[in-house]
Design a protein around this motif. Structure first.
Motif: not given
Length: 354
Positions: A29-35, A313-314
């Motif tokens: 599993l990998r998250f999609i980063h939120n910039c 947070l990320l």
């Protein structure tokens, strides 16, 4: 004496053998980063109301030990960790204690050290309703776990091998109690069909306890001086897969405790993303308590909480439950599993149990 020795050997071999060899598959599993998280770290709140109790951290020390006076101090220290961290705790199986009326102190010490916290009793699903009532009373338990451990019993020399009529017995126990009853696996996971069967029988609380953490069949085999075959050593649904089956089977208002090889802040975040309401962490806390003491175990838990906050947070999440809406990329064996099961991969990658 035989049961007391078994409890001590469970701790010995749990520490000696460690996790696995099954893989939890959290790495798939990998998250999609939120910039643009638009979030102040001070706004992140890990607290949650679980089974009627407010927890500062939505973590559990999941079922470990009890049943012999020799482990009383271990349970005392584990309960002290739970109290200081504001998390829940489940005791190990109380079956021998309520059946033979022995070693109550190895369990009651948990409520003594964690007087207002969330405490879960633990009993074999083969127990009687009267034994279940005694187990709850012993701890003033907030809920009772009924453990499903056919694989462990199969390799336990003293194990119960007859599971005919098990579900009907679980229903009798649930109907006799005034607290929630949790259907709990012990390291082999719950599949979609069994989630559905339990739901149809009125169960709404689950502890998936997937493969990848403490391996009880391997422990039971080691107790006899043998080694479990590779196929059976890796038996069961990895924790990620049993959580995904829970996404498929469970309504959003069912309670799901994720346990089985949860070892990092990333594992915890992914467990919440897959629909967990709380996360059980067992082996590492036991090791810290036994080898380094309560302070080290508390520091370990607090570090996990800080790591979880960093992930949140990320990803722009104020509460753990918000992680269910965070997009995921799913690869490797877990993607193959979803394909084989006929699940909607794209939908699961977007949200789970919301």
């Amino acid at each position: 004496m035989q049961r007391a020795q078994r409890k001590l050997e469970h701790i010995k071999y749990a520490l000696q053998l460690g996790d696995g060899p099954a893989d939890t598959h959290f790495a798939d599993l990998r998250f999609i980063h939120n910039c643009l998280p638009e979030l102040n770290p001070a706004d992140i709140d890990l607290s949650a109301e679980i089974l009627g109790k407010r927890l500062r951290l939505p973590f559990f020390i999941d079922a470990i030990t009890g049943g012999t006076d020799a482990v009383t101090e271990i349970n005392r220290k584990l309960a002290q960790v739970a109290e200081r961290c504001g998390m829940g705790m489940a005791v190990g199986s109380q079956y021998g204690a309520v059946r033979d009326c022995v070693s109550f102190g190895s369990y009651t010490v948990v409520r003594e050290e964690h007087p207002h916290g969330l405490v879960l009793g633990n009993l074999s699903a083969l127990a009687t309703p009267e034994q279940a009532q005694a187990a709850v009373a012993m701890l003033q338990a907030d809920a009772l776990e009924l453990h499903l451990n056919a694989a462990q019993e199969l390799w336990m020399a003293e194990g119960d091998k007859d599971y005919a009529g098990l579900l009907a017995n679980m229903v009798r126990i649930r109907e006799a109690l005034g607290v929630p009853v949790i259907a709990k696996e012990t390291g082999c996971g719950i599949a979609e069909a069994q989630y559905a069967e339990l739901l149809a029988s009125g169960f709404t609380y689950f502890d998936c306890a997937g493969a990848g953490g403490t391996n009880f069949p391997a422990i039971e085999t080691a107790r006899q001086g043998n080694t479990l075959s590779a196929d059976f050593a890796a038996w069961g649904l990895p924790t990620v897969w049993t959580l995904l089956d829970g996404c498929e089977a469970l309504p959003s208002d069912a309670f799901l405790l994720a346990s089985g090889g949860v070892r990092s802040g990333g594992d915890i975040a992914k467990a919440f993303a897959l629909g967990a309401d709380a996360v059980g962490i067992t082996g590492p806390i036991l090791r810290k308590v036994v080898e380094e003491g309560v302070d080290a175990a508390v520091a370990y838990v607090e570090d996990l909480a800080e790591d979880l906050k960093n992930y949140m947070l990320l990803l722009g999440c104020r509460a753990p439950r918000d992680l269910r809406k965070v997009p995921l990329v799913i690869s490797g064996a877990t993607r193959n599993y979803l394909d084989c099961r006929g699940y909607n991969l794209q939908a699961i990658c977007q949200s789970r149990r919301v």
